[in-house]
Design a protein around this motif. Structure first.
Motif, PDB file in Angstrom:
ATOM      1  N   SER A 202       0.827  -1.213   0.000  1.00 37.42           N
ATOM      2  CA  SER A 202       0.000   0.000   0.000  1.00 37.42           C
ATOM      3  C   SER A 202       0.864   1.268   0.000  1.00 37.42           C
ATOM      4  N   TYR A 203       2.062   1.183   0.555  1.00 37.46           N
ATOM      5  CA  TYR A 203       2.939   2.368   0.533  1.00 37.46           C
ATOM      6  C   TYR A 203       3.298   2.727  -0.897  1.00 37.46           C
ATOM      7  N   LYS A 204       3.595   1.661  -1.653  1.00 34.39           N
ATOM      8  CA  LYS A 204       3.989   1.896  -3.038  1.00 34.39           C
ATOM      9  C   LYS A 204       2.810   2.456  -3.831  1.00 34.39           C
ATOM     10  N   ALA A 206       0.291   4.074  -2.662  1.00 35.83           N
ATOM     11  CA  ALA A 206       0.022   5.444  -2.243  1.00 35.83           C
ATOM     12  C   ALA A 206       0.989   6.408  -2.915  1.00 35.83           C
ATOM     13  N   GLY A 207       2.258   6.025  -2.927  1.00 34.48           N
ATOM     14  CA  GLY A 207       3.280   6.897  -3.505  1.00 34.48           C
ATOM     15  C   GLY A 207       3.040   7.116  -4.986  1.00 34.48           C
ATOM     16  N   ARG A 216      11.597   7.662  -7.162  1.00 29.49           N
ATOM     17  CA  ARG A 216      11.459   8.452  -5.938  1.00 29.49           C
ATOM     18  C   ARG A 216      10.634   7.696  -4.897  1.00 29.49           C
ATOM     19  N   LYS A 220      12.407   7.361  -1.545  1.00 28.44           N
ATOM     20  CA  LYS A 220      11.831   8.216  -0.501  1.00 28.44           C
ATOM     21  C   LYS A 220      10.874   7.466   0.421  1.00 28.44           C
ATOM     22  N   ILE A 221      10.270   6.391  -0.084  1.00 35.15           N
ATOM     23  CA  ILE A 221       9.247   5.729   0.725  1.00 35.15           C
ATOM     24  C   ILE A 221       9.606   4.285   1.060  1.00 35.15           C
ATOM     25  N   ALA A 225      11.056   2.868   4.620  1.00 31.67           N
ATOM     26  CA  ALA A 225      10.148   1.963   5.329  1.00 31.67           C
ATOM     27  C   ALA A 225      10.845   0.642   5.648  1.00 31.67           C
TER      28      ALA A 225
END
Lengths: 323, 388, 257
Positions: A202-204, A206-207, A216, A220-221, A225
């Motif tokens: 989900s982080y990916k 979202a990014g 990035r 960055k994420i 993480a």
């Protein structure tokens, strides 16, 4: 009745676990005590000098060839200590960016089939015994360093160097760093791959959903993480680096020099000896009590160094997490 | 005249038949030494109830050094504690100076000298038994030894002694051998004052030590060859030059006739027997090896390093010399096993096991084991030159 | 709906996961500055449809699509070839997910990151302004102003979801896609988000996938009903709930699925 029976069973199991835990602990304690007792002869004579003084190679030679009773119990492993730190730090500097980069490519930027192939190659590389890396170092890295950086004039010049004479043969700190770096890179890569894969998808999403470029998103994420996984990988790799003996003893030169900053780039061409390599290299002379004790003292320093290292990284990790 | 001629021919033929008959009767006879079968190129033969074998095989497996005196037609066998002379065709032999009588003399068959196995083995101190069912001669010499043995001294000899002790203790579980280092001096003083049963030396004993009763027995030789890269133009060096090179006094190849380039030294880690040999044969305590010399853990690693660096110099046990590097002609003599054997080559030293007085009991058996076929294989595997 | 009023136009869209067709001939126009709710039983294709709108479905292995989805007159599948154009599309369309997914970093950084990435900015002052404004827009600022440097993961679920919405606002999108944004939240948090959505539609086009009929009734302007990959019915809210035309819609609204 039934529950009573089960309680007895549970109790027995608990006790077995307890006993094995205590046995395990005792075993570790025994190893520590054993090493320390063996080391005491030299450590009590050398004191702090054991890591602040130099001359280990000569001291070993003198101890070996002097008659019993005349042997020195004073040893100084400053060169070994510094070489151990330098090779490990250098190898990490080399392997961390390469390892993380490879892991990112495997996880994020390659076709599935290629990623799977790369993954298995990396795991294979991580399982190759260190002596193979040592051999490759001896056959490829050492000659390369000699041909690229060491001119005949430089060789002659350093036979007369006023600060510290040495033979420049290609076996050097640099060779140690490169071989160790290549050796720990697959471990680092494999652990980084696992760490990145453990980051929730989900982080990916979202990014990317926010219109941030894939690169990035990764830098960055995803990588931040995966931080604690990365740290674990680096600690493990560093531990392997600090403790590596065989590969380094094959390529690093085997003399307890302290590389001199005043030598400029030749700093990296200095033949060195690390703590773990010293234990392997000098073991033939262990029949001499003083040398045996000196090698066990190297073991003590090695254990303390890795303990200190893992402790400090844990502190750093905690500090980073707090942020 | 004609009659006589015929008689001689018939007699000769008869004799031949008899000989061939008796010899071929021995088909299938086996000889076991300490439980393992002796493999011989000539089969044992039975004569008058006695088994005869080629003398070399039985003697060498019991640690004997054999020689053949063509003049007196005599077989001579020397071990650490025995000295046996066996004239061919005679029933009288000499064991440690005492004359003894044999039932069957040593015989030459097809150009090979065969000796009665029981007499030779028993003369050398072994137990011999005959198993009629399997037609086997069982010789027991290195098995069934009991007691303890302390061996110490030269670290050069140490690995050989240790491996031999391990092998011997396997044959004789009741025997306990401890092997310690400390150097040849420790071996000599320990053997003299009785703290050691056997002293190990990699240098010749001094006259005074022999006078004090120490008896050295040679177990092999150690030869050192100095090596350079094949591209190096330097072919020969004197001991003095080699010493100066390794002590760092001579730093450039042009000072010994080569090109203008740094000399890169390769040595061995402390504890290496080859390094001991180099130090005692070449450095001779007149100088020390330069501390900047690159230390290696084994002969092959030195060889590899020298083979890959045009400016390198190192040293090996002679057994390791091959065409990947160039052996230096030392004091005008080419480094070869032949020249080492004749004593012409300068960098050779004997390895000794010595005892107070003539060795006897377990000590003799230990020394004989090191000198036996098995012991000499161990010695060769540790890069030394065996006795035979 | 007039042409100038259309934010997203969907024509003849079919899509597949591998061999399995998940969307069948979808045609739909989404109005600017309104809330369009997509409803339907599980696995009816509504989420797939939503995730096709900003091409986040591209991440799924085996996803294929045909037809036209045009956003601002641009066919987002055929006209967008370069990664940078895709980024630009996604910057126009924020997305809020079913499970709140703030980045594992501070509240402040959660907002600062997408803003500075989009605008290539590092002026702390400008970022500060935007962070505060977006937090205020989602009514989160007063709750977190004391702890902007605390980890976003320490917030409650409802706060996290509002933070995710605020995160979308930092990139000033035209459209925001919501994938069941309240399904993991408690009723009070849900109501707060719904209030927020009503405010946001003044400025943004909102498309929301929801399981919750009541929610659609409360907030939507238009409702689309998906069933087995087809858009069964799509009409204004009042008409949809009071006079559904299709039998399947009637059954669904009556809770007969």
């Amino acid at each position: 009745m039934k529950s009573n029976k089960r309680m007895v069973k549970d109790n027995i199991f608990k006790h077995i676990l307890l006993v094995s835990a205590v046995l395990g602990g005792l075993m570790i304690a025994f190893i520590f005590v054993f090493i320390f007792i063996k080391a005491w002869g030299v450590l009590s004579v050398s004191g702090l000098g054991f890591i602040t003084e130099t001359g280990f190679s000569e001291q070993i030679r003198d101890s070996y060839y002097l008659a019993a009773g005349e042997q020195t119990w004073f040893f100084g492993t400053k060169g070994l200590f510094i070489a151990t730190l330098l090779t490990t730090a250098g190898a990490l500097l080399l392997a961390v960016p390469l390892g993380i980069g490879t892991a990112v490519i495997v996880c994020e930027f390659s076709h599935r089939a290629i990623a799977r192939m790369l993954s298995s190659v990396i795991r294979l590389l991580a399982s190759i015994p260190s002596i193979i890396y040592g051999l490759i170092g001896l056959m490829v890295v050492v000659p390369y360093i000699k041909d690229s950086f060491i001119s005949p004039e430089l060789q002659i010049q350093y036979l007369y160097d006023p600060i510290m004479r040495m033979q420049l043969s290609g076996k050097s700190l640099l060779a140690g760093i490169i071989v160790l770096g290549i050796m720990i890179m697959p471990i680092l890569t494999a652990l980084t791959v696992d760490a990145i894969k453990a980051v929730p998808k989900s982080y990916k999403e979202a990014g990317l959903g926010l219109g941030i470029s894939h690169w990035r998103v990764v830098t960055k994420i995803l990588l931040p993480a995966a931080k604690s996984g990365l740290f674990a990988g680096i600690i493990l790799a560093a531990g392997r680096g600090i403790g590596e003996a065989i590969a380094l003893s094959m390529v690093s030169g085997g003399i307890s020099n302290v590389p001199q900053v005043a030598h400029g780039g030749v700093f990296f061409l200095t033949p060195v000896l690390t703590l773990a390599s010293a234990i392997v290299n000098k073991s033939e002379a262990m029949s001499v009590a003083a040398i045996e004790s000196a090698l066990f003292s190297c073991g003590v320093v090695l254990i303390l160094t890795s303990m200190l290292f893992s402790l400090s990284t844990r502190l750093v990790e905690r500090a980073v997490k707090m942020k | 005249m004609k009659d006589l001629k015929t008689k001689v021919i018939v007699l000769t033929m008869m004799l031949c038949f008899v000989l061939v008959g008796t010899a071929s009767a021995a088909e299938g006879i086996k000889v076991n030494v300490d439980g393992s079968a002796l493999n011989m190129d000539v089969a044992p033969v039975m004569q008058e109830g006695r088994v005869l074998v080629p003398f070399r095989f039985i003697a060498e497996n019991l640690g004997g050094i054999v020689s053949w005196d063509a003049g007196s037609q005599t077989v001579k066998i020397v071990t650490a504690d025995k000295n046996v002379s066996l004239p061919v065709g005679q029933t009288t032999a000499t064991v440690n100076g005492t004359a003894q009588t044999l039932d069957v003399p040593a015989t030459v068959v097809d150009g090979r000298t065969l000796v009665p196995v029981r007499f030779v083995a028993e003369s050398l101190g072994a137990d011999v038994s005959w198993d009629d069912a399997t037609q086997t001669v069982n010789v027991k010499y290195f098995s069934g030894i009991t007691g303890t043995l302390k061996v110490g001294g030269s670290t050069t000899v140490l690995p050989v002694a240790q491996a031999s002790a391990d092998a011997l203790m396997k044959l004789s579980p009741g025997l306990s051998v401890t092997v310690t280092g400390g150097g040849s001096g420790v071996g000599t003083s320990g053997a003299k004052d009785g703290t050691l049963n056997i002293g190990m030396q990699s240098s010749d004993l001094k006259q005074e030590d022999k006078a004090a009763g120490l008896v050295p027995v040679s177990v092999g030789r150690d030869a050192i060859v100095v090596i350079v890269n094949k591209a190096n133009t330097v072919e020969a060096l004197t001991r003095e030059q080699i010493k100066k090179i390794f002590s760092g006094e001579i730093k450039n190849w042009q000072d010994v006739g080569g090109k203008n380039a740094a000399i890169v030294l390769h040595t061995r880690e402390a504890g290496s027997g080859t390094l001991d040999g180099f130090n005692s044969l070449i450095m001779k305590k007149e100088a020390e090896i330069d501390a900047i010399a690159e230390p290696h853990a084994s002969n092959p690693l030195v060889k590899q390093a020298v083979a890959n660096d045009e400016n390198a110099i190192g040293f090996l046990s002679l057994g390791h010399l091959d065409t990947s590097v160039k052996g230096i002609v030392a004091e005008g003599v080419v480094a070869s096993e032949a020249n080492a054997a004749t004593g012409q080559y300068p960098f050779v030293r004997n390895l000794w096991l010595s005892t107070k007085g003539t060795p006897s009991g377990q000590a003799a058996k230990f020394i004989n084991f090191v000198r036996s076929v098995k012991g000499q294989q161990i010695l060769a595997s540790e890069d030394f030159i065996p006795l035979r | 709906m007039t042409l100038s009023n259309i934010s997203i136009a969907v024509k003849n869209v079919d899509s597949w996961y591998g061999e399995k067709q998940v969307l069948k001939n979808i045609n739909m126009e989404i109005e600017k500055k309104s809330i369009t709710a997509l409803i339907g039983p599980s696995a009816c294709g509504k989420t797939t449809f939503l995730k096709s709108l900003n091409r986040i479905n591209d991440l799924v292995k085996g996803f294929k699509i045909s037809g036209i989805i045009s956003v601002g007159g641009q066919d987002i599948y055929k006209d967008i070839k370069k990664a940078s154009d895709l980024m630009f599309l996604r910057q126009k369309m924020g997305m809020v997910f079913q499970i709140p997914n703030p980045f594992p970093m501070s509240i402040y950084k959660n907002l600062a990151l997408p803003f500075s990435e989009k605008n290539n900015l590092s002026s702390r002052k400008r970022i500060d302004e935007v962070v505060v404004k977006c937090l205020k827009d989602v009514h989160l600022y007063d709750e977190v102003k004391e702890r902007l440097d605390a980890s976003a993961l320490d917030l409650s679920g409802g706060q996290q979801q509002r933070l995710c919405i605020a995160r979308c606002l930092t990139i000033t999108p035209e459209i925001i896609l919501f994938d069941e944004p309240c399904s993991s939240l408690d009723p009070i948090s849900t109501l707060k988000i719904e209030d927020l959505l009503r405010e946001l539609k003044e400025q943004y086009t909102l498309v929301i996938v929801t399981h919750n009929l009541e929610q659609a009734k409360r907030i939507a302007d238009r409702v689309g009903f998906f069933y087995q990959g087809e858009l069964i019915e799509y009409s204004a809210k009042d008409k949809f709930f009071t006079r559904p035309r299709h039998e399947l819609t009637q059954k669904y609204l009556a809770g007969k699925f």
